[in-house]
Design a protein around this motif. Sequence first.
Motif, PDB file in Angstrom:
ATOM      1  N   HIS A 179       0.726  -1.228  -0.087  1.00  0.00           N
ATOM      2  CA  HIS A 179       0.116   0.038   0.013  1.00  0.00           C
ATOM      3  C   HIS A 179       0.781   1.170   0.024  1.00  0.00           C
ATOM      4  O   HIS A 179       0.951   1.805   0.938  1.00  0.00           O
ATOM      5  CB  HIS A 179      -0.913  -0.058   1.057  1.00  0.00           C
ATOM      6  CG  HIS A 179      -1.713  -1.195   1.274  1.00  0.00           C
ATOM      7  ND1 HIS A 179      -2.986  -1.337   0.519  1.00  0.00           N
ATOM      8  CD2 HIS A 179      -1.902  -2.290   1.972  1.00  0.00           C
ATOM      9  CE1 HIS A 179      -3.386  -2.592   0.663  1.00  0.00           C
ATOM     10  NE2 HIS A 179      -2.886  -3.131   1.720  1.00  0.00           N
ATOM     11  N   PRO A 180       1.790   1.243  -1.221  1.00  0.00           N
ATOM     12  CA  PRO A 180       2.591   2.707  -1.175  1.00  0.00           C
ATOM     13  C   PRO A 180       1.767   3.931  -0.857  1.00  0.00           C
ATOM     14  O   PRO A 180       0.657   4.059  -0.896  1.00  0.00           O
ATOM     15  CB  PRO A 180       2.775   2.781  -2.838  1.00  0.00           C
ATOM     16  CG  PRO A 180       2.525   1.458  -3.275  1.00  0.00           C
ATOM     17  CD  PRO A 180       1.515   0.896  -2.407  1.00  0.00           C
ATOM     18  N   GLY A 181       2.339   4.696   0.035  1.00  0.00           N
ATOM     19  CA  GLY A 181       1.717   6.093   0.361  1.00  0.00           C
ATOM     20  C   GLY A 181       1.133   5.912   1.760  1.00  0.00           C
ATOM     21  O   GLY A 181       0.696   6.902   2.458  1.00  0.00           O
TER      22      GLY A 181
END
Length: 83
Positions: free
Chosen positions: A35-37
């Motif tokens: 889950h980048p960010g």
Amino acid sequence: MILLLEQMRAALDTHDLDAFVEFFREDYIGERPRHPGSPVSSREDVRANWAEIISDVPDLRVDVPAAVQDGNKNYSIEDIEVG
């Protein structure tokens, strides 16, 4: 079962957040690479998240039906049960 996972499971089953959080280093940083960010989490975030879960689900029980250890890494499958 891997002893560490059994101890963590037992702490959650008894809702002993102090014992559970002791498994996390003081400088723990949780990341979510899938889950980048997503915001990173701290040891206190672990306590707050599990405190909320236990408050919402007072009969929470955790089961670890499978676990594998590879060097210093543990991989597990957890089941969270209610009731």
